[in-house]
Design a protein around this motif. Sequence first.
Motif, PDB file in Angstrom:
ATOM      1  N   GLY A   1       0.381  -1.460  -0.178  1.00  0.00           N
ATOM      2  CA  GLY A   1      -0.418   0.117  -0.334  1.00  0.00           C
ATOM      3  C   GLY A   1       0.935   1.032   0.196  1.00  0.00           C
ATOM      4  N   ILE A   2       0.141   2.531  -0.105  1.00  0.00           N
ATOM      5  CA  ILE A   2       1.047   3.838  -0.054  1.00  0.00           C
ATOM      6  C   ILE A   2       0.314   4.055   0.981  1.00  0.00           C
ATOM      7  CG2 ILE A   2       1.188   6.025  -1.671  1.00  0.00           C
ATOM      8  CD1 ILE A   2       1.453   4.790  -3.662  1.00  0.00           C
ATOM      9  N   ASP A   3       1.447   4.682   1.622  1.00  0.00           N
ATOM     10  CA  ASP A   3       0.990   5.939   2.702  1.00  0.00           C
ATOM     11  C   ASP A   3       0.350   7.420   2.118  1.00  0.00           C
ATOM     12  OD1 ASP A   3      -0.131   8.008   4.843  1.00  0.00           O
ATOM     13  OD2 ASP A   3       1.932   7.203   6.242  1.00  0.00           O
ATOM     14  N   PHE A   4      -0.116   7.734   1.619  1.00  0.00           N
ATOM     15  CA  PHE A   4       0.207   9.305   0.956  1.00  0.00           C
ATOM     16  C   PHE A   4      -0.369  10.490   2.102  1.00  0.00           C
ATOM     17  CE2 PHE A   4      -1.566   7.560  -3.519  1.00  0.00           C
ATOM     18  CZ  PHE A   4      -0.191   8.448  -3.905  1.00  0.00           C
ATOM     19  N   THR A   5       0.607  11.449   1.477  1.00  0.00           N
ATOM     20  CA  THR A   5       1.147  11.739   2.869  1.00  0.00           C
ATOM     21  C   THR A   5       0.470  13.783   2.257  1.00  0.00           C
ATOM     22  OG1 THR A   5       2.049  10.630   4.166  1.00  0.00           O
ATOM     23  CG2 THR A   5       2.145  13.231   5.081  1.00  0.00           C
ATOM     24  N   LEU A   6      -0.021  14.806   3.022  1.00  0.00           N
ATOM     25  CA  LEU A   6       0.237  16.060   2.121  1.00  0.00           C
ATOM     26  C   LEU A   6       1.445  16.546   3.752  1.00  0.00           C
ATOM     27  CD1 LEU A   6      -3.085  17.610   2.795  1.00  0.00           C
ATOM     28  CD2 LEU A   6      -1.752  16.423   0.410  1.00  0.00           C
ATOM     29  N   ARG A   7       3.055  16.201   2.922  1.00  0.00           N
ATOM     30  CA  ARG A   7       3.438  17.098   3.898  1.00  0.00           C
ATOM     31  C   ARG A   7       3.711  18.534   3.887  1.00  0.00           C
ATOM     32  NH1 ARG A   7       5.566  12.997   5.536  1.00  0.00           N
ATOM     33  NH2 ARG A   7       6.981  11.999   3.512  1.00  0.00           N
ATOM     34  N   ASP A   8       2.924  18.998   3.692  1.00  0.00           N
ATOM     35  CA  ASP A   8       3.159  20.698   4.078  1.00  0.00           C
ATOM     36  C   ASP A   8       2.328  20.573   5.414  1.00  0.00           C
ATOM     37  OD1 ASP A   8       5.292  21.186   1.962  1.00  0.00           O
ATOM     38  OD2 ASP A   8       3.965  22.118   0.353  1.00  0.00           O
ATOM     39  N   VAL A   9       1.219  20.437   4.669  1.00  0.00           N
ATOM     40  CA  VAL A   9       0.518  20.405   6.047  1.00  0.00           C
ATOM     41  C   VAL A   9       0.578  19.428   7.072  1.00  0.00           C
ATOM     42  CG1 VAL A   9      -1.884  19.568   6.864  1.00  0.00           C
ATOM     43  CG2 VAL A   9      -1.768  20.113   4.316  1.00  0.00           C
ATOM     44  N   GLN A  10       1.178  18.354   6.832  1.00  0.00           N
ATOM     45  CA  GLN A  10       2.357  17.373   8.040  1.00  0.00           C
ATOM     46  C   GLN A  10       3.104  18.859   9.220  1.00  0.00           C
ATOM     47  OE1 GLN A  10       4.886  14.164   7.501  1.00  0.00           O
ATOM     48  NE2 GLN A  10       3.431  13.450   9.054  1.00  0.00           N
ATOM     49  N   SER A  11       3.533  19.190   8.318  1.00  0.00           N
ATOM     50  CA  SER A  11       4.805  20.016   9.301  1.00  0.00           C
ATOM     51  C   SER A  11       4.145  21.137   9.966  1.00  0.00           C
ATOM     52  CB  SER A  11       5.422  20.845   7.648  1.00  0.00           C
ATOM     53  OG  SER A  11       6.740  19.792   7.173  1.00  0.00           O
ATOM     54  N   LYS A  12       3.289  21.782   9.556  1.00  0.00           N
ATOM     55  CA  LYS A  12       2.219  23.025   9.978  1.00  0.00           C
ATOM     56  C   LYS A  12       1.665  22.218  11.215  1.00  0.00           C
ATOM     57  CE  LYS A  12       2.364  25.615   5.994  1.00  0.00           C
ATOM     58  NZ  LYS A  12       0.899  25.783   4.140  1.00  0.00           N
ATOM     59  N   ILE A  13       0.961  21.113  11.433  1.00  0.00           N
ATOM     60  CA  ILE A  13       0.230  20.680  11.801  1.00  0.00           C
ATOM     61  C   ILE A  13       1.477  20.253  13.653  1.00  0.00           C
ATOM     62  CG2 ILE A  13      -2.031  20.547  11.027  1.00  0.00           C
ATOM     63  CD1 ILE A  13      -1.243  17.619  10.345  1.00  0.00           C
ATOM     64  N   LYS A  14       2.488  19.413  13.013  1.00  0.00           N
ATOM     65  CA  LYS A  14       2.976  18.467  13.855  1.00  0.00           C
ATOM     66  C   LYS A  14       4.330  19.863  14.618  1.00  0.00           C
ATOM     67  CE  LYS A  14       6.760  16.265  12.699  1.00  0.00           C
ATOM     68  NZ  LYS A  14       7.522  15.370  11.019  1.00  0.00           N
ATOM     69  N   ALA A  15       4.060  21.201  14.058  1.00  0.00           N
ATOM     70  CA  ALA A  15       4.975  21.962  14.917  1.00  0.00           C
ATOM     71  C   ALA A  15       3.945  23.223  15.884  1.00  0.00           C
ATOM     72  CB  ALA A  15       4.714  23.501  13.422  1.00  0.00           C
ATOM     73  N   LYS A  16       2.422  22.421  15.294  1.00  0.00           N
ATOM     74  CA  LYS A  16       1.371  22.986  16.643  1.00  0.00           C
ATOM     75  C   LYS A  16       0.823  21.767  17.326  1.00  0.00           C
ATOM     76  CE  LYS A  16      -0.952  26.072  13.220  1.00  0.00           C
ATOM     77  NZ  LYS A  16      -2.129  26.646  12.208  1.00  0.00           N
ATOM     78  N   GLY A  17       1.516  21.091  17.277  1.00  0.00           N
ATOM     79  CA  GLY A  17       1.696  19.924  18.510  1.00  0.00           C
ATOM     80  C   GLY A  17      -0.205  18.899  17.811  1.00  0.00           C
ATOM     81  N   HIS A  18      -0.737  19.509  17.110  1.00  0.00           N
ATOM     82  CA  HIS A  18      -2.132  18.902  16.727  1.00  0.00           C
ATOM     83  C   HIS A  18      -1.834  17.988  15.965  1.00  0.00           C
ATOM     84  CE1 HIS A  18      -3.762  23.380  16.018  1.00  0.00           C
ATOM     85  NE2 HIS A  18      -3.537  23.257  17.260  1.00  0.00           N
ATOM     86  N   PRO A  19      -2.938  16.645  15.771  1.00  0.00           N
ATOM     87  CA  PRO A  19      -3.248  15.586  15.369  1.00  0.00           C
ATOM     88  C   PRO A  19      -3.179  15.803  13.411  1.00  0.00           C
ATOM     89  CG  PRO A  19      -4.939  15.735  16.374  1.00  0.00           C
ATOM     90  CD  PRO A  19      -4.585  17.114  16.589  1.00  0.00           C
ATOM     91  N   TRP A  20      -2.285  14.088  13.425  1.00  0.00           N
ATOM     92  CA  TRP A  20      -2.056  14.786  11.698  1.00  0.00           C
ATOM     93  C   TRP A  20      -3.331  13.565  10.645  1.00  0.00           C
ATOM     94  CZ3 TRP A  20       2.476   9.856  11.714  1.00  0.00           C
ATOM     95  CH2 TRP A  20       3.503  11.072  12.683  1.00  0.00           C
ATOM     96  N   THR A  21      -4.436  14.077  11.070  1.00  0.00           N
ATOM     97  CA  THR A  21      -5.255  13.597  10.318  1.00  0.00           C
ATOM     98  C   THR A  21      -5.452  14.300   8.993  1.00  0.00           C
ATOM     99  OG1 THR A  21      -6.603  13.202  12.324  1.00  0.00           O
ATOM    100  CG2 THR A  21      -7.676  12.811  10.429  1.00  0.00           C
ATOM    101  N   ALA A  22      -5.212  15.814   8.982  1.00  0.00           N
ATOM    102  CA  ALA A  22      -5.298  16.360   7.699  1.00  0.00           C
ATOM    103  C   ALA A  22      -4.343  16.047   7.044  1.00  0.00           C
ATOM    104  CB  ALA A  22      -5.113  18.245   8.127  1.00  0.00           C
ATOM    105  N   ALA A  23      -3.572  16.172   7.436  1.00  0.00           N
ATOM    106  CA  ALA A  23      -2.421  15.262   6.120  1.00  0.00           C
ATOM    107  C   ALA A  23      -2.371  13.907   5.964  1.00  0.00           C
ATOM    108  CB  ALA A  23      -1.153  15.500   6.857  1.00  0.00           C
ATOM    109  N   LYS A  24      -3.382  12.899   6.737  1.00  0.00           N
ATOM    110  CA  LYS A  24      -2.730  12.065   6.466  1.00  0.00           C
ATOM    111  C   LYS A  24      -3.796  10.826   6.553  1.00  0.00           C
ATOM    112  CE  LYS A  24       1.735  10.639   8.197  1.00  0.00           C
ATOM    113  NZ  LYS A  24       2.448   9.926   7.014  1.00  0.00           N
ATOM    114  N   GLY A  25      -5.613  11.662   6.593  1.00  0.00           N
ATOM    115  CA  GLY A  25      -6.691  11.020   6.657  1.00  0.00           C
ATOM    116  C   GLY A  25      -7.582  10.979   5.315  1.00  0.00           C
ATOM    117  N   PHE A  26      -6.987  11.632   3.890  1.00  0.00           N
ATOM    118  CA  PHE A  26      -7.885  11.942   3.402  1.00  0.00           C
ATOM    119  C   PHE A  26      -8.147  11.139   2.387  1.00  0.00           C
ATOM    120  CE2 PHE A  26      -3.327  13.031   2.028  1.00  0.00           C
ATOM    121  CZ  PHE A  26      -3.346  12.308   0.508  1.00  0.00           C
ATOM    122  N   ARG A  27      -9.429  11.367   1.736  1.00  0.00           N
ATOM    123  CA  ARG A  27     -10.141  10.384   1.239  1.00  0.00           C
ATOM    124  C   ARG A  27      -9.269  10.282  -0.126  1.00  0.00           C
ATOM    125  NH1 ARG A  27     -14.853   8.975  -0.262  1.00  0.00           N
ATOM    126  NH2 ARG A  27     -16.260  10.420   0.726  1.00  0.00           N
TER     127      ARG A  27
END
Length: 206
Positions: free
Chosen positions: A86-112
């Motif tokens: 499988g492929i775990d597609f990741t919105l990398r720019d989104v992930q970097s922003k939410i990681k910096a804020k300590g937020h969950p990864w769903t926006a970067a990892k959980g899209f359709r």
Amino acid sequence: MIAVNNVYCVGRNYKKHAEELGNDVPSEPMIFLKPSHAICALDDGTIALPQNAGEVHFETELVLRIGRAYEPGIKVEDIVASVALGIDFTLRDVQSKIKAKGHPWTAAKGFRNSAPLTQEIEFPGLDALNEAWFSLRKNGEVVQRGSITNMIFDLQTLIDYIGEHYGLGEGDLIYTGTPEGVGPTVAGDVLELYWNEEKWGGCTVG
């Protein structure tokens, strides 16, 4: 595709991948979830991905499909029904922003369509899995190549950890982590997943 229940994903399970992103190597499995709507088939069709949220990165992984409920002491070969890539597609720019804020990864990892899956084969046994290589070819060029022997946490450790902390049942999937070599993909790219030299699935990015 067969019905999917929970989709567990393992982060930073290959040392060189953690290092290439500048992340610490975890001391215990790092687990996150994707919704079942993230699953789609790698059947050489077109997979639509967000094209307006920064870079989309591919992360190629061995995927386990669970065939029965977890019980303490159960072995990998008794609980895993089949394997796929499988492929775990990741919105990398989104992930970097939410990681910096300590937020969950769903926006970067959980899209359709963020967790496409190849054909599945019956669990071939641990020896066969340990001897095999899996790879991703992007536009015909090998960009990722991995072996589960390089995992930080092996399959038994992952199953026990997830089963004990969250539960595992029939129809659950485990994306077991990605080796080094992750990178961006754009519309028009052709991605193909191989088990040794056998193509198991692919897609065109839309």
